[in-house]
Structure formats: structure tokens, C-alpha cells
Write an enzyme that holds these catalytic residues in place. Structure first.
Site, short mmCIF file in Angstrom:
data_model
loop_
_atom_site.label_atom_id
_atom_site.label_comp_id
_atom_site.label_asym_id
_atom_site.label_seq_id
_atom_site.Cartn_x
_atom_site.Cartn_y
_atom_site.Cartn_z
N GLU A 151 -9.01 -14.05 6.68
CA GLU A 151 -8.46 -14.68 5.48
C GLU A 151 -9.44 -15.70 4.87
O GLU A 151 -9.09 -16.86 4.63
CB GLU A 151 -7.13 -15.36 5.79
CG GLU A 151 -6.04 -14.39 6.20
CD GLU A 151 -4.70 -15.06 6.45
OE1 GLU A 151 -3.68 -14.35 6.45
OE2 GLU A 151 -4.68 -16.30 6.66
N GLU A 307 -1.52 -7.71 7.94
CA GLU A 307 -0.55 -8.70 8.40
C GLU A 307 0.66 -8.70 7.48
O GLU A 307 0.53 -8.59 6.25
CB GLU A 307 -1.14 -10.12 8.39
CG GLU A 307 -2.10 -10.45 9.49
CD GLU A 307 -2.48 -11.92 9.47
OE1 GLU A 307 -1.67 -12.75 8.97
OE2 GLU A 307 -3.58 -12.26 9.93
#
EC number: 3.2.1.23
Length: 683
Positions: A151, A307
Site C-alpha cells: 500500500e 485485501e
């Protein structure tokens, strides 16, 4: 072809953090993974401090054991480079490796992502760790995919320290070559900002008033590129040592800080972390936008949902759980929109730390006491029947124009009004989905030839090349519908003169004299030709002059009353529609319905909670019907369809219970316009 070559089935798994648990739990985990149908886990994402407890002192023993256990259990590994969160010793050794905010505050350790992307000491340790991990595990049979960092830009997408200031100046030298070119691009004649030495240039830190807009825009571009250098550093090592293992890093949908169109060129497969709010009015639309963007970034290649939450997250003000059935529906939606894998954060809910209240596959009460676990296992079984989707493409005829540069420029300060981009994009995307359209997100300078219709909710900034590309698309027979305040500035944030929008004036057949931003609660009535009552438009109005276009709707109030609000124009072999205000949903549907008809694209008006997508598999087309309504069933008649994807017969009608999902094989030539959709009472 599946994006992960050694995984010939739909990926199913989660982030796995065994370092949080004693070794006896690891064996239980593998057994539970087998029960759930898990075939891939992301491993080692936040393990740097344990893998390298001191500079140059690596300890892989625990990870060796976990890797071998997973492989013995038939579970593949998406192995992380573990660089996402540097250990405390690194910040202690290099205090200046911690990032600095726009106000000059150096952030402390204790969270994650606490690194300056320009710091050479940090980069050196990153390179050493990645090399050590790749050399140790590059030939391990469990490794199916490299998970680079994690991320990027989630918490720190800009660092304002002196190291980044120096890198910024290097980036500017490479871009402009000379100070004369930079001064011209930045318009430094304004406010006595002319630069005589490169060393005079600083990041746009906190200043007495507005910073130079082009300086701010170049800073955003630099910051995205600077973090991309970190990714390239890691992937360069991985591709050198393990050229046959694909690499990815998990994107965050519409993350403001990183230009994902640029980033995606450097991935082997795109992956996404998506967390739509279960308390939102339409979670499936929030998720669908991110899914479509991720598919679009690599021009239709299937991707991985890396995710999502099984239920609640931990970071909103109110963390509502996903009610039973919603997780399955959103997973099916991801597959319908091009995913080849469904993965969660995380495998086992943590006992400690900032994310201990984030849901997981194995919840705190344990698997046997959790409805989440029952849903996880059931979906793992269902995935085994969905292998045909691995080879499916997602055909689209509509492109939604999106550009991070334009987003950054639009939301800079000193504008006629604060105009956030995403609410506009969301409204237009939702309308297109209501009309049964699958949507690609496209960069305005990319190849547009594959689309029959382009929609531009807002493209405030259009580079010279992008504007020429859009004009060429229209003149060659394409259809474009664009919203207000588009085509106003070029790539340097310089206004085009002679009437707005200078970049598109010729193909729109209008020019705008003046903008009229509306107050937050203010509306302005807009009347469509042939309609009795006006509609209440919001946000924006304009003084529009015709230059060949025809009027579809007019403003009724104010000094701009009687002037065009919506226009249509034939340009070359194509057509454009211009919308000079923000329309309510029904009016926007009306406008887009007309543009779809003009472009020859079949459409239907669907219930707000119905998600309809068509996939093309080698064995024919599959219609994905998803009812995101938590309370009401829908009855859908699919003409010509006889079997579901699994071979079972199609009901007449197909019944979609709340959160219901059906995958129907449909005949060649089927379109969304063929559907007959009703509620159980026949309405």
C-alpha cells in the site's frame, strides 16, 4: 491465462501474519486453511524487524519453517519483500529517514510507513533486505508471486524534507532542462517568483498564502514518481534474481497520491485492496468503481483482489460489519469485473496492535463459533466451480476518462470554487451502471479507439496531447459527453484563452463566457426541451454561448437564465454533449440514455441495487446478476438462457433473493436491453 501461472484456479486466501502467534498455532492454521479452501497467502508483509533484528543480521529460521509448512499443506505463497514498515533500529540509526509533513514536523516511529522515500540509507537497507529474501526464497516451490512493499502512499504520499527538496530539484532539471523553461511553465512572472538558481526552488511547504499552482502540480507528479523509484528498486532486484516469478504491489483504488496509470505499467499483475463501507448507501457501487479501475489499469488484464474485510474494519468512526451475504456478493462482483483472486486482510484476527479489531477469516471467538468462518468456508467451496472465469474477458463499450494529473490540478487551491472530483465521478459512474453499462477508466491520452462512448465527468486539465487525442476520437466518429469546468488548463495549469474550454471548444460547438458556482444548498432550475417541469441542478452554472451546437436544456434562473445548460454538437463524424451543471440522478440518466442511444449502445434502466455484468469466456458469454438490496428480492427474465454457469437449469424468472447472485450462460448477441426485471409483486 491466469496472471499467476502456477495457480490454475481462482485464488483464495489472506494476509498471513504467523509472527504474531506461537509455532503451535501455525500447524492449526494450515489445517484450517485447507478446510477453507485457501490456496495462496500473503506472507511477511510487516516482518522486517524480525527478519533483520539489527543491521545486516538476518534471521530466516522462523520464516523457513512457515514456508515449508504451507508448501506441505498445498498452500502457495505471495511472498512480501517486508519493506513496508522499517524497524525501529533504522529510524534510530538514521533519524533523518523519517518523513516530514508540509508544516515541517518530522513524524515519529510507532506506526507504519515511517520512511522518507528519498533517504539513501533507507534505500540501501531496502535493497539489502529484498536481495536477501529473493536469494533465500526465489527457488522455494511455495512462492507463486512477489508482494512488493504494501500500500505505497497510504499514509505518507509526500515528504517535505531537505532530501526530498534536493530530489525535487533533480526531477525538475530532468523535466525542464533550463530555468527559463521552468519559469515559463510555472508562470513565475506572477508574484515575483522568478527563479535565478535551481537551489532557490523548494517544495510547496506551508506558505503565507497560496503556493504557485504549477509548482504544487509538479510536486504531486514528483512525489508519485519518487515513490515509484522505490518500487522500481525492489522489482529490479526481484526480476534480476527471479525472472520467472511475477511481481505486484497492492493498489488502493482511487488513492489521491499515486498516479496508478503510470504505476501499473511496472506491474506484472495489478492487485487491489478494497474496503467499501457496509454502512454506505451503495457499497457495491463503491466497490465496483475500484474493481473497474483496477481492471482498466492494465487494459483488461485480470487482476487480484489482494485485501478486503470479511466483516468490519477498525479505522472508521463507526465500523459496521458486513451483514451475512454481503461479502459473498462483493466477491462475486470482483470476479464479474475481472478479478482472478479473492484475498482478505487478514487470516487470523490479532490479539494486539492497532488492527486487533479488524475482522479476519479466523475471528476472535474461533472458527467454530463464527458465522464469518462459515461464510468463508462456503465461499471457498463455491470458488471451485468458478474456474471458467479465469479465462473470461470483460467487454466494454464505454470509457470514463480519468487522469490523476487533472485530479491534482482540480483540487489545488485558488479556484472559482472547491470542486472535489470524486463525487462527480461517482455520480456519473453510478448512472452508467444503472443503465447497464460496463465501464473502463481510461486516460485521455491513451488509445480511445475501442470505445463507442467516452464520458468525462470532469477533465479540468487536458494536456495538449490529450486534448488532441479526444478531438481526433470525436472527429473520427466517437461520441463524447463531458461535464462542466473541463478542458480549462493545459499540462502546466495555464488557462486556454478566447473562451472556455479552449481545449475542446471546436468539438463541443460552444464557448463559455463565465462560471457561476452555486452555494452548497443552492439549486438552479434546468428545463429540458419538451419537458413540463424543470429539474433542480446544483453546484455549478455557466454563461454558455452556442457556436454550432444545438440546445437540449436551458437554465431558467439568474442572469444566465435562458442560456444553454446542455448542448449537443456534430463534429466530424462524431458527436459531443456538454453538461454545464451538476444534474440530479434522473436528469443525468436522461442525458446519458440519450448519448448511449446516439452511440448505438444497448441499454436498460436497472434497479439501483442490481449489478449486471457480462463476461466472455471461451465457452460463451456469462451474465452476472447480483442483487445488492439487503431487503428485497428481484425477478429477472433472461430471454434465450437455459443453463447457469454450473449447468443447472435457468428458472423463469431467475429469482434473486436479497444479496442473491446468479451466473447465467446467455446466447450470442445478448444485451442488457433484453432483460425483464421485476419485484415479486410484478412492478
Amino acid at each position: 491465462m491466469a496472471p499467476v501461472p502456477n495457480v490454475p484456479h481462482v485464488i483464495y486466501g489472506a494476509d498471513y501474519n504467523p509472527e504474531q502467534w506461537p509455532p503451535e498455532v501455525w500447524r492449526e492454521d494450515v489445517a484450517l486453511m485447507q478446510e477453507a479452501g485457501v490456496n495462496l497467502v500473503s506472507l511477511g508483509i510487516f516482518s522486517w524487524a524480525l527478519l533483520e533484528c539489527a543491521p545486516g543480521e538476518f534471521d530466516f529460521a522462523w520464516l523457513d519453517e512457515v514456508m515449508d509448512l504451507l508448501h506441505a499443506g498445498g498452500i502457495g505463497v505471495n511472498l512480501a519483500t517486508a519493506t513496508a514498515s522499517p524497524p525501529p533500529w533504522l529510524a534510530t540509526r538514521y533519524p533523518d529517514s523519517r518523513p516530514v509533513t508540509v508544516d515541517g514536523v518530522r513524524l515519529e516511529i510507532g506506526g507504519r510507513q515511517a520512511y522518507c522515500p528519498s533517504h539513501q540509507g533507507f534505500r540501501d537497507h531496502v535493497a539489502a533486505l529484498v536481495r536477501a529474501v529473493a536469494q533465500r526464497y526465489g527457488t522455494h516451490p511455495a512462492v507463486q508471486l512477489w508482494h512488493v512493499n504494501n500500500e505505497y502512499g497510504c499514509h505518507v504520499d509526500q515528504c517535505y524534507c531537505e532530501l526530498c527538496a534536493g530530489k525535487f530539484r533533480e526531477w525538475l532539471r530532468a523535466k525542464y532542462s533550463t530555468l527559463d523553461a521552468l519559469n515559463a511553465a510555472w508562470g513565475t512572472a506572477f508574484w515575483s517568483q522568478h527563479y535565478g538558481e535551481w537551489t532557490q526552488i523548494q517544495p510547496p511547504r506551508r506558505a503565507p498564502t497560496y503556493a504557485n499552482p504549477t509548482q504544487q502540480l509538479d510536486w504531486r507528479r514528483f512525489s508519485s514518481d519518487n515513490i515509484l523509484e522505490l518500487y522500481a528498486l525492489e522489482t529490479g532486484i526481484l526480476r534480476d534474481l527471479t525472472p520467472d516469478i511475477p511481481v505486484t504491489t497492492n493498489f488502493l483504488g482511487f488513492l489521491p497520491g499515486l498516479d496508478y496509470f503510470t504505476w501499473a505499467k511496472h506491474e506484472d499483475v495489478a492487485s487491489l485492496d478494497a474496503y467499501p463501507d457496509p454502512h454506505g448507501a451503495f457499497p457495491h457501487l463503491e466497490a465496483g468503481m475500484q474493481f473497474d479501475l483496477t481492471r482498466s489499469l492494465r487494459r483488461g488484464q485480470r487482476w487480484i483482489l489482494m485485501e478486503e474485510a470479511t466483516s468490519a474494519v477498525n479505522w472508521r468512526a463507526v465500523n459496521g460489519p458486513k451483514p451475512p451475504g454481503l461479502a459473498r456478493l462483493l466477491n462475486h462482483q470482483a470476479l464479474a469485473h475481472g478479478a482472478n483472486g479473492i484475498m482478505y486482510f487478514q487470516w487470523r484476527a490479532s490479539r494486539a496492535g492497532a488492527e486487533k479489531y479488524h475482522s479476519a477469516l479466523v475471528q476472535h471467538p474461533g472458527p467454530q463459533r463464527s458465522r464469518v468462518w462459515r461464510e468463508v468456508v462456503a465461499f471457498g467451496e463455491e470458488l471451485r466451480t468458478l474456474t471458467p472465469l479465469l479465462q473470461a474477458s470483460v467487454p466494454t463499450r464505454v470509457g470514463l476518462v480519468f487522469d490523476w494529473n487533472s485530479w491534482w490540478a482540480l483540487e489545488l487551491d485558488s479556484k472559482p470554487a472547491r470542486l472535489p472530483l470524486m463525487p462527480l465521478v461517482q455520480a456519473w459512474y453510478a448512472a452508467l451502471r444503472r443503465l447497464g453499462q460496463t465501464v473502463d477508466f481510461v486516460h485521455p491520452a491513451s488509445d480511445l479507439s475501442g470505445y463507442d462512448l467516452l464520458v468525462m465527468p470532469n477533465s479540468y486539465l487536458l494536456s495538449g496531447a490529450a486534448a488532441a487525442n479526444v478531438r481526433s476520437y470525436v472527429q473520427g466518429g466517437g461520441h463524447v459527453v463531458t461535464g462542466f469546468f473541463s478542458g480549462i488548463v493545459d499540462e502546466h495549469e495555464h488557462v486556454g484563452l478566447g473562451g472556455y474550454p479552449a481545449a475542446l471548444r471546436d468539438v463541443l460547438g460552444v464557448w463559455v463566457e463565465e462560471w457561476v458556482p452555486l452555494r452548497p444548498a443552492e439549486t438552479t432550475p434546468v428545463r429540458f426541451a419538451g419537458q413540463d417541469a424543470p429539474v433542480p441542478a446544483t453546484t455549478w452554472a455557466e454563461v454558455v454561448h452556442l457556436d454550432g451546437a444545438e440546445v437540449l436544456a436551458t437554465f431558467e434562473d439568474g442572469y444566465y437564465g435562458g442560456g444553454p445548460a446542455i448542448t449537443r454538437h456534430a463534429a466530424g463524424s462524431g458527436q459531443t454533449t456538454y453538461v454545464a451543471t451538476h444534474l440530479p440522478e434522473d436528469a443525468l440518466l436522461h442525458v446519458l440514455r440519450g448519448t448511449l442511444t446516439d452511440a448505438g449502445i444497448p441499454h436498460a434502466t436497472l434497479p439501483a441495487f442490481l449489478d449486471v455484468t457480462l463476461s466472455e469466456t471461451p465457452d460463451g458469454a456469462v451474465l452476472h446478476l447480483l442483487n445488492a438490496d439487503p431487503t428485497q428480492s428481484l425477478h429477472v427474465t433472461v430471454p434465450g438462457a437455459t443453463v447457469m454457469l454450473d449447468g443447472s437449469p435457468v428458472g423463469t424468472p431467475v429469482v434473486l433473493e436479497p444479496y442473491g447472485v446468479r451466473l447465467v450462460r446467455v446466447p450470442a448477441g445478448f444485451t442488457v436491453a433484453d432483460l425483464d426485471i421485476r419485484t415479486p409483486d410484478g412492478t
